[in-house]
Design a protein around this motif. Structure first.
Motif, PDB file in Angstrom:
ATOM      1  N   LYS A   1     105.145  23.412  35.201  1.00  0.00           N
ATOM      2  CA  LYS A   1     105.050  22.507  36.343  1.00  0.00           C
ATOM      3  C   LYS A   1     104.635  23.228  37.621  1.00  0.00           C
ATOM      4  O   LYS A   1     104.342  22.583  38.624  1.00  0.00           O
ATOM      5  N   GLY A   2     104.643  24.560  37.591  1.00  0.00           N
ATOM      6  CA  GLY A   2     104.291  25.339  38.768  1.00  0.00           C
ATOM      7  C   GLY A   2     102.889  25.896  38.695  1.00  0.00           C
ATOM      8  O   GLY A   2     101.946  25.219  38.260  1.00  0.00           O
ATOM      9  N   TRP A   3     102.753  27.133  39.121  1.00  0.00           N
ATOM     10  CA  TRP A   3     101.452  27.823  39.156  1.00  0.00           C
ATOM     11  C   TRP A   3     101.548  29.096  38.330  1.00  0.00           C
ATOM     12  O   TRP A   3     102.605  29.737  38.296  1.00  0.00           O
ATOM     13  N   HIS A   4     100.484  29.453  37.637  1.00  0.00           N
ATOM     14  CA  HIS A   4     100.465  30.774  37.018  1.00  0.00           C
ATOM     15  C   HIS A   4      99.039  31.278  36.840  1.00  0.00           C
ATOM     16  O   HIS A   4      98.077  30.499  36.837  1.00  0.00           O
ATOM     17  N   THR A   5      98.948  32.576  36.697  1.00  0.00           N
ATOM     18  CA  THR A   5      97.681  33.218  36.398  1.00  0.00           C
ATOM     19  C   THR A   5      97.829  34.059  35.138  1.00  0.00           C
ATOM     20  O   THR A   5      98.915  34.584  34.859  1.00  0.00           O
ATOM     21  N   ARG A   6      96.749  34.166  34.395  1.00  0.00           N
ATOM     22  CA  ARG A   6      96.721  34.986  33.179  1.00  0.00           C
ATOM     23  C   ARG A   6      95.913  36.241  33.473  1.00  0.00           C
ATOM     24  O   ARG A   6      94.857  36.170  34.124  1.00  0.00           O
ATOM     25  N   LEU A   7      96.407  37.347  32.950  1.00  0.00           N
ATOM     26  CA  LEU A   7      95.939  38.650  33.416  1.00  0.00           C
ATOM     27  C   LEU A   7      95.594  39.585  32.267  1.00  0.00           C
ATOM     28  O   LEU A   7      96.309  39.642  31.266  1.00  0.00           O
ATOM     29  N   ILE A   8      94.525  40.353  32.451  1.00  0.00           N
ATOM     30  CA  ILE A   8      94.160  41.430  31.535  1.00  0.00           C
ATOM     31  C   ILE A   8      94.455  42.757  32.218  1.00  0.00           C
ATOM     32  O   ILE A   8      94.061  42.989  33.362  1.00  0.00           O
ATOM     33  N   TYR A   9      95.154  43.622  31.505  1.00  0.00           N
ATOM     34  CA  TYR A   9      95.556  44.923  32.036  1.00  0.00           C
ATOM     35  C   TYR A   9      94.339  45.797  32.354  1.00  0.00           C
ATOM     36  O   TYR A   9      93.399  45.892  31.569  1.00  0.00           O
ATOM     37  N   LEU A  10      94.415  46.443  33.526  1.00  0.00           N
ATOM     38  CA  LEU A  10      93.399  47.406  33.911  1.00  0.00           C
ATOM     39  C   LEU A  10      93.961  48.823  34.011  1.00  0.00           C
ATOM     40  O   LEU A  10      93.416  49.758  33.429  1.00  0.00           O
ATOM     41  N   ARG A  11      95.068  48.981  34.757  1.00  0.00           N
ATOM     42  CA  ARG A  11      95.528  50.336  35.047  1.00  0.00           C
ATOM     43  C   ARG A  11      96.995  50.326  35.452  1.00  0.00           C
ATOM     44  O   ARG A  11      97.486  49.354  36.001  1.00  0.00           O
TER      45      ARG A  11
ATOM     46  N   ARG B   1      97.709  47.123  37.766  1.00  0.00           N
ATOM     47  CA  ARG B   1      96.532  46.426  38.285  1.00  0.00           C
ATOM     48  C   ARG B   1      95.927  45.594  37.157  1.00  0.00           C
ATOM     49  O   ARG B   1      95.807  46.056  36.021  1.00  0.00           O
ATOM     50  N   PHE B   2      95.531  44.353  37.485  1.00  0.00           N
ATOM     51  CA  PHE B   2      95.046  43.421  36.470  1.00  0.00           C
ATOM     52  C   PHE B   2      93.758  42.721  36.913  1.00  0.00           C
ATOM     53  O   PHE B   2      93.530  42.511  38.106  1.00  0.00           O
ATOM     54  N   LYS B   3      93.009  42.320  35.908  1.00  0.00           N
ATOM     55  CA  LYS B   3      91.895  41.398  36.114  1.00  0.00           C
ATOM     56  C   LYS B   3      92.390  39.990  35.821  1.00  0.00           C
ATOM     57  O   LYS B   3      92.813  39.710  34.692  1.00  0.00           O
TER      58      LYS B   3
ATOM     59  N   PRO C   1      87.874  39.897  42.308  1.00  0.00           N
ATOM     60  CA  PRO C   1      89.294  39.768  42.645  1.00  0.00           C
ATOM     61  C   PRO C   1      90.142  40.622  41.725  1.00  0.00           C
ATOM     62  O   PRO C   1      89.758  40.931  40.590  1.00  0.00           O
ATOM     63  N   VAL C   2      91.309  41.009  42.203  1.00  0.00           N
ATOM     64  CA  VAL C   2      92.225  41.831  41.420  1.00  0.00           C
ATOM     65  C   VAL C   2      93.651  41.430  41.771  1.00  0.00           C
ATOM     66  O   VAL C   2      93.926  40.973  42.886  1.00  0.00           O
ATOM     67  N   VAL C   3      94.545  41.571  40.794  1.00  0.00           N
ATOM     68  CA  VAL C   3      95.964  41.272  40.991  1.00  0.00           C
ATOM     69  C   VAL C   3      96.760  42.564  40.827  1.00  0.00           C
ATOM     70  O   VAL C   3      96.511  43.339  39.897  1.00  0.00           O
TER      71      VAL C   3
ATOM     72  N   SER D   1      97.121  41.988  23.812  1.00  0.00           N
ATOM     73  CA  SER D   1      98.165  41.336  24.599  1.00  0.00           C
ATOM     74  C   SER D   1      97.618  40.913  25.953  1.00  0.00           C
ATOM     75  O   SER D   1      96.641  41.480  26.462  1.00  0.00           O
ATOM     76  N   ILE D   2      98.252  39.890  26.518  1.00  0.00           N
ATOM     77  CA  ILE D   2      97.917  39.473  27.873  1.00  0.00           C
ATOM     78  C   ILE D   2      99.211  39.396  28.684  1.00  0.00           C
ATOM     79  O   ILE D   2     100.312  39.350  28.141  1.00  0.00           O
ATOM     80  N   PHE D   3      99.057  39.385  29.989  1.00  0.00           N
ATOM     81  CA  PHE D   3     100.171  39.255  30.920  1.00  0.00           C
ATOM     82  C   PHE D   3     100.025  37.928  31.658  1.00  0.00           C
ATOM     83  O   PHE D   3      98.929  37.373  31.767  1.00  0.00           O
ATOM     84  N   SER D   4     101.140  37.437  32.173  1.00  0.00           N
ATOM     85  CA  SER D   4     101.097  36.228  32.993  1.00  0.00           C
ATOM     86  C   SER D   4     102.083  36.368  34.146  1.00  0.00           C
ATOM     87  O   SER D   4     103.109  37.039  34.023  1.00  0.00           O
ATOM     88  N   TYR D   5     101.741  35.719  35.253  1.00  0.00           N
ATOM     89  CA  TYR D   5     102.637  35.683  36.410  1.00  0.00           C
ATOM     90  C   TYR D   5     102.788  34.227  36.822  1.00  0.00           C
ATOM     91  O   TYR D   5     101.790  33.521  37.032  1.00  0.00           O
ATOM     92  N   HIS D   6     104.042  33.777  36.927  1.00  0.00           N
ATOM     93  CA  HIS D   6     104.357  32.370  37.165  1.00  0.00           C
ATOM     94  C   HIS D   6     105.178  32.209  38.442  1.00  0.00           C
ATOM     95  O   HIS D   6     106.063  33.022  38.736  1.00  0.00           O
ATOM     96  N   LEU D   7     104.925  31.115  39.144  1.00  0.00           N
ATOM     97  CA  LEU D   7     105.717  30.708  40.301  1.00  0.00           C
ATOM     98  C   LEU D   7     106.046  29.232  40.172  1.00  0.00           C
ATOM     99  O   LEU D   7     105.148  28.417  39.914  1.00  0.00           O
TER     100      LEU D   7
END
Length: 239
Positions: A85-95, A213-215, A118-120, A2-8
């Motif tokens: 139409k906005g911005w997003h990042t795709r994330l791999i779970y760390l902790r 915490r994500f990569k 970098p870390v999110v 699975s992956i995570f995403s954060y959108h604005l």
């Protein structure tokens, strides 16, 4: 995996309200595990200021079975097309610290061994409503610490009334985030975060709380005229 995403995304009031009141249903959205649709807020702003709740700015945090499911959502779903139409990042779970319902968090944590990468970080909490005044009192100094930290590339808060609050922060280097959490940053009043965590341990503000915490593995689009918000990852644009 699975992956995570954060959108604005900035949209109109009707679209923002619809996302807020009627978020996508994982049972009806292929590949969606869980989603949180929230209203963006400015970190550290006064509680009763216009910048506190930015009604037209939608923040979305989601978990997907795989990246293909996310791609299909952004290309085929009406709300997904708005997010694209906005911005997003795709994330791999760390902790993870703490727990919260909805997401399927992997049992094993992954430790990133590169302090320069970098870390999110995403925090998500369900509030105890009587504790909101205490939370604001302790939380706003932490918001200002994160907002003004030299190691931050992007930081904001978000809310879904009446109980859900969240923060999202992109750190240029993992070591900068760790120093902030531990109270070792070279900034004024560096222990604001550590002190707030001690107060939470003494008497919790929430009935559920997690820090994740994500990569970051990819970045798409622009936010407030900015691109390349996350250093040293794949740059992409949605078509």
């Amino acid at each position: 995996m699975s992956i995570f995403s954060y959108h604005l995304v900035k949209t109109n009031y009707l679209s923002a309200l619809k996302a807020y009141l009627f978020p996508p249903d994982p049972k009806k959205t292929p590949g969606l595990i869980h989603i949180e649709c929230m209203t963006a807020m400015t970190l550290g702003s006064k509680i009763f200021s216009p910048s506190r709740m930015l009604i037209r700015q939608v923040a979305v945090f989601a978990q997907w079975e795989n990246e293909s499911a996310l791609n299909d959502f952004l290309e085929q779903n009406d709300f997904g097309k708005t997010l694209a139409k906005g911005w997003h990042t795709r994330l791999i779970y760390l902790r993870q610290w703490g727990k919260i319902n909805g997401f399927k968090i992997p049992d094993e944590s992954i430790e990133s061994d590169d302090p320069e990468s970098p870390v999110v970080a995403v925090t998500l909490a369900r509030m105890k409503l009587p504790e909101v005044p205490r939370f604001i009192n302790w939380g706003r100094p932490v918001e200002k610490l994160v907002r003004d930290h030299p190691g931050i590339s992007l930081a904001l808060a978000s809310i879904r009334l009446p109980r859900t609050v969240s923060t999202f922060s992109v750190w240029k280097k993992q070591k900068e985030m760790i120093n902030m959490v531990q109270g070792h940053s070279n900034v004024p009043r560096p222990k604001r975060h550590a002190d707030a965590m001690k107060e939470r341990e003494r008497k919790d503000f929430h009935f559920q709380f997690t820090t994740l915490r994500f990569k970051p593995i990819a970045e798409y689009g622009q936010w407030n005229g900015r691109s390349e918000i996350i250093p040293n990852i794949n740059r992409s644009q949605n078509k």
